[in-house]
Motif scaffolding. Sequence first.
Motif, PDB file in Angstrom:
ATOM      1  N   PHE A  78       0.840  -1.203   0.000  1.00 44.06           N
ATOM      2  CA  PHE A  78       0.000   0.000   0.000  1.00 44.06           C
ATOM      3  C   PHE A  78       0.874   1.251   0.000  1.00 44.06           C
ATOM      4  O   PHE A  78       0.716   2.143  -0.831  1.00 44.06           O
ATOM      5  CB  PHE A  78      -0.928   0.014   1.212  1.00 44.06           C
ATOM      6  N   ALA A  79       1.820   1.285   0.948  1.00 45.51           N
ATOM      7  CA  ALA A  79       2.653   2.478   1.113  1.00 45.51           C
ATOM      8  C   ALA A  79       3.474   2.754  -0.144  1.00 45.51           C
ATOM      9  O   ALA A  79       3.667   3.896  -0.531  1.00 45.51           O
ATOM     10  CB  ALA A  79       3.572   2.313   2.319  1.00 45.51           C
ATOM     11  N   VAL A 114       8.732  25.085   4.281  1.00 49.18           N
ATOM     12  CA  VAL A 114       8.725  25.240   2.841  1.00 49.18           C
ATOM     13  C   VAL A 114       7.302  25.041   2.355  1.00 49.18           C
ATOM     14  O   VAL A 114       6.628  24.105   2.787  1.00 49.18           O
ATOM     15  CB  VAL A 114       9.635  24.178   2.177  1.00 49.18           C
ATOM     16  N   GLY A 250      -3.185   5.855   5.885  1.00 52.74           N
ATOM     17  CA  GLY A 250      -3.047   4.740   6.824  1.00 52.74           C
ATOM     18  C   GLY A 250      -2.276   5.126   8.063  1.00 52.74           C
ATOM     19  O   GLY A 250      -1.739   4.278   8.766  1.00 52.74           O
TER      20      GLY A 250
ATOM     21  N   PRO B  69      -5.835   2.219   2.736  1.00 51.16           N
ATOM     22  CA  PRO B  69      -5.103   2.625   3.931  1.00 51.16           C
ATOM     23  C   PRO B  69      -5.273   1.684   5.129  1.00 51.16           C
ATOM     24  O   PRO B  69      -4.407   1.596   5.974  1.00 51.16           O
ATOM     25  CB  PRO B  69      -5.664   4.004   4.251  1.00 51.16           C
ATOM     26  N   HIS B 274      10.992   0.815   1.174  1.00 48.82           N
ATOM     27  CA  HIS B 274       9.562   0.723   0.900  1.00 48.82           C
ATOM     28  C   HIS B 274       8.807   1.811   1.637  1.00 48.82           C
ATOM     29  O   HIS B 274       7.614   1.926   1.479  1.00 48.82           O
ATOM     30  CB  HIS B 274       9.015  -0.594   1.451  1.00 48.82           C
ATOM     31  N   ARG B 275       9.471   2.510   2.503  1.00 49.98           N
ATOM     32  CA  ARG B 275       8.748   3.382   3.407  1.00 49.98           C
ATOM     33  C   ARG B 275       7.900   4.394   2.666  1.00 49.98           C
ATOM     34  O   ARG B 275       8.238   4.842   1.585  1.00 49.98           O
ATOM     35  CB  ARG B 275       9.723   4.115   4.320  1.00 49.98           C
ATOM     36  N   ALA B 276       6.802   4.746   3.280  1.00 50.96           N
ATOM     37  CA  ALA B 276       5.875   5.683   2.660  1.00 50.96           C
ATOM     38  C   ALA B 276       6.578   7.001   2.376  1.00 50.96           C
ATOM     39  O   ALA B 276       6.230   7.713   1.453  1.00 50.96           O
ATOM     40  CB  ALA B 276       4.683   5.915   3.576  1.00 50.96           C
ATOM     41  N   GLU B 277       7.567   7.305   3.163  1.00 53.38           N
ATOM     42  CA  GLU B 277       8.196   8.624   3.078  1.00 53.38           C
ATOM     43  C   GLU B 277       9.094   8.765   1.844  1.00 53.38           C
ATOM     44  O   GLU B 277       9.333   9.857   1.387  1.00 53.38           O
ATOM     45  CB  GLU B 277       9.044   8.891   4.327  1.00 53.38           C
ATOM     46  N   ARG B 279       9.344   8.377  -1.539  1.00 49.60           N
ATOM     47  CA  ARG B 279       9.106   9.183  -2.717  1.00 49.60           C
ATOM     48  C   ARG B 279       8.875  10.631  -2.340  1.00 49.60           C
ATOM     49  O   ARG B 279       9.242  11.547  -3.029  1.00 49.60           O
ATOM     50  CB  ARG B 279       7.866   8.662  -3.436  1.00 49.60           C
ATOM     51  N   PHE B 280       8.213  10.770  -1.187  1.00 47.72           N
ATOM     52  CA  PHE B 280       7.864  12.071  -0.696  1.00 47.72           C
ATOM     53  C   PHE B 280       9.104  12.910  -0.429  1.00 47.72           C
ATOM     54  O   PHE B 280       9.215  14.058  -0.856  1.00 47.72           O
ATOM     55  CB  PHE B 280       7.064  11.868   0.566  1.00 47.72           C
ATOM     56  N   ARG B 283      10.689  14.276  -3.421  1.00 46.56           N
ATOM     57  CA  ARG B 283      10.020  15.442  -3.940  1.00 46.56           C
ATOM     58  C   ARG B 283      10.299  16.666  -3.080  1.00 46.56           C
ATOM     59  O   ARG B 283      10.477  17.758  -3.566  1.00 46.56           O
ATOM     60  CB  ARG B 283       8.525  15.192  -3.977  1.00 46.56           C
ATOM     61  N   ARG B 284      10.327  16.421  -1.792  1.00 47.13           N
ATOM     62  CA  ARG B 284      10.600  17.500  -0.864  1.00 47.13           C
ATOM     63  C   ARG B 284      11.919  18.179  -1.211  1.00 47.13           C
ATOM     64  O   ARG B 284      12.044  19.392  -1.168  1.00 47.13           O
ATOM     65  CB  ARG B 284      10.662  16.926   0.543  1.00 47.13           C
ATOM     66  N   CYS B 287      11.581  20.855  -3.698  1.00 51.88           N
ATOM     67  CA  CYS B 287      10.928  22.098  -3.313  1.00 51.88           C
ATOM     68  C   CYS B 287      11.827  22.991  -2.466  1.00 51.88           C
ATOM     69  O   CYS B 287      11.785  24.198  -2.572  1.00 51.88           O
ATOM     70  CB  CYS B 287       9.679  21.816  -2.491  1.00 51.88           C
ATOM     71  N   GLY B 288      12.574  22.359  -1.578  1.00 50.98           N
ATOM     72  CA  GLY B 288      13.226  23.120  -0.509  1.00 50.98           C
ATOM     73  C   GLY B 288      14.239  24.125  -1.005  1.00 50.98           C
ATOM     74  O   GLY B 288      14.944  23.925  -1.942  1.00 50.98           O
TER      75      GLY B 288
END
Lengths: 288, 288
Positions: A78-79, A114, A250, B69, B274-277, B279-280, B283-284, B287-288
Amino acid sequence: MAPRRPRTNGAERAFQILDCLVGLGVPASPVRIAEILGAPLSTIYGSISLLERRGVLVRRGGAGIFLGPRLHIYGLAFARGVDPFDVYREEAASLSRATGRHVQICLRDGDHMVVADMTTGRDQFSISSRPGYRIPLTWTASGRLLIGHLEPEERRDIFSRAVPSPTGRALTDPAKLERACRLAWRRGVSIQIAESDFAVACIAAPIVDAAGACAAAISLVTPESAARRGGDRLAVLVTASARRIEENLGWRDGRKAAEKGEGNDNAGRRPAGHRAETRFERRRGKCG
Amino acid sequence: MAPRRPRTNGAERAFQILDCLVGLGVPASPVRIAEILGAPLSTIYGSISLLERRGVLVRRGGAGIFLGPRLHIYGLAFARGVDPFDVYREEAASLSRATGRHVQICLRDGDHMVVADMTTGRDQFSISSRPGYRIPLTWTASGRLLIGHLEPEERRDIFSRAVPSPTGRALTDPAKLERACRLAWRRGVSIQIAESDFAVACIAAPIVDAAGACAAAISLVTPESAARRGGDRLAVLVTASARRIEENLGWRDGRKAAEKGEGNDNAGRRPAGHRAETRFERRRGKCG
DNA sequence: TACATGATTCCATAATTAAGGAATCGGCCA
DNA sequence: TGGCCGATTCCTTAATTATGGAATCATGTA
C-alpha cells in the motif's frame, strides 16, 4: 439446528477478526475473539484457519492468535503505491473548493518551513508565499506545528535562532514561542493573524504520521477579517482535512477514531514509534 | 445459470484480490483483476465493494482500484505486536536443534558486531563469543554481512580502521575486505574458517529488512572439521532460517518468493526503501 | 485415576451467496 | 444525435456455508 441469527459472510468475518485484534493489540484466543465479536465459535474457528493458511493470522504459542506477517506485506505494498504528496494535494484542492480560500501544504526544512504545494482559492487577494517559498518556522502557524512533535530541547535550539518578521509581530522570545507551540500542538490547530503578512491570517493543522511526527501541515490562508468572523468554522474544516489525509495514508485508524468519538482536537496523542525496530533497538542497547 | 465451476468463498476471494494487487504493484480495474484471477466479474465486483467499504481497497480515479489505507493500519498493528528479537531467538533455537550446533544472532554496532543472542547446541566445545560480546566487523562472517547493504564509501570507511585479529588470519586489506564482503552479500551467505578463533568456523546469513538493510545476521558456529565436510548443507539450513525469519516478520513476501522459485542465494535483491516517506522525501528535496 | 472445565472439531441444515448470464449504463466516436 | 464498446449492475438459482449444538479433545485438579 436452524440458524436464527442473520448470517455474516466469511469475508466480513475475516476483517472483523483483524479489526478486533488491531483493537486489542495483543494475541487472543479464538474463544475470546468470538465473545468480543458476538460470533459463533464454529464460524470463528473456520475463519481463523483460512486466515492462518494465508499468513494473515498466526498462532502465537499459548497466547492465542495474532495478526500475521502477510499484513505487513500488504501494508508495505500500500505504502509503496501511494504518494503522500498526491494525497496532500488532493485534499488541499478539496478544502480550497469548499472554502474558496488559498490552501497550502507546508513541510519543514531545518529552521524553515517550505511551501510544498498551494491551491489558489476564489479569493483574489494575492499572498506572498508561493510553492517553494522558505519562511522561518517561528513566523507562521504551520511552522509551529511542524516542530510540535520534537523534544523541547530541540525546539529550544530552534527558537534560540528566532529572527523578527517584517511586520515585527512574530514572536522571538523562546519561552513565549514554546508556549504557543505547545498550545497549538495540543489543540491540533494553529491560528495566526497578521504575523508574517499584513491583513492575512493562517489557520493550520498538523498532518501526523504513524510514528507521531508532524509530516506536514495544511494551512488555510484567508483575509484577516474573514478569520476573525468565521475562524472557528474554518478551523474545524482544516483539522478535518488533516485527519482525512492521515486516514487516507493509513497513519490514523479511521475506524477506531470514530468509535471513540474523538473530539475536534487531536489531544489524544498517538503512541510514538510503531516501527518494528523500536522494541528491538531498545533491547539491542542492553546487549551492546 | 447453474454454476459449474467450483465456488470460491468470499474470504478467499478477498485475499486473492489483495495478493493480486500486491503482485501488480499498481492499481487495476475490476475487469483486469477478474481476468488475472480467472474469476467471474459479478463476484469480483461484489468482493471489491465489500473491501472498499472497509477501506481495504480504494478507488483511484480512472486508474482502477488499489490497496487501501486500512492495510497500513493492519501492518503497523502487526509490527507493533511482534518483537523481531523473539523471532530471531525462536528460529535460532530451531536451527540449533536441527543441527546440534551453536547458533548466534548478531547485530551491528558501529565498527563492531554484537552477539545479541546465542543458543548453545549439543556440541560441547566452548566458543569465546557469548551474548554481549563485541567483535570487530572485519573478523567475522556475520560482520561482513551486517554492512553488506551500505554504500561502498561507508564500507571503505569502516575497512580503513580494520585491525588484525588474534589469529592474525582476518583480512585487513580494504580492497580484499570489500571483495569478500560483496561476494558474501551477493551469495547471501558468509563462511569463515578459523579467522577469529582457531579450529572454529562460522556460517552466517543476513536477515534483511523490508527496506533492504541487513537488520541482523544468523550465524552457525561449528568445529572447523565439520564445516569442511558438510559446509554446503549447513549453509542451506542457515539461509533457510534467515529467510524464514524475514517471512515471519513480514519483511519478505513468502508467497511471491515461492512462486518465482527463487534459488538458494538471495541475489534477487529487494528494492530498497519501501517506506511511505521515500518518494515524498525525494520530492521535498525539489521544493526546498 | 477419575473428574471437571474449557477449548476445539464435527455434523446437519436452513440461509446465503458465488456464479452465470442478461440487462443497463457510460463514455466516445462518427 | 445515434450507435458502438467496454464496464458495471441486476437477477436467478444451484451450491456452499454460517450457524447451533453435540461430540470430542486437552488440561489441570482432587
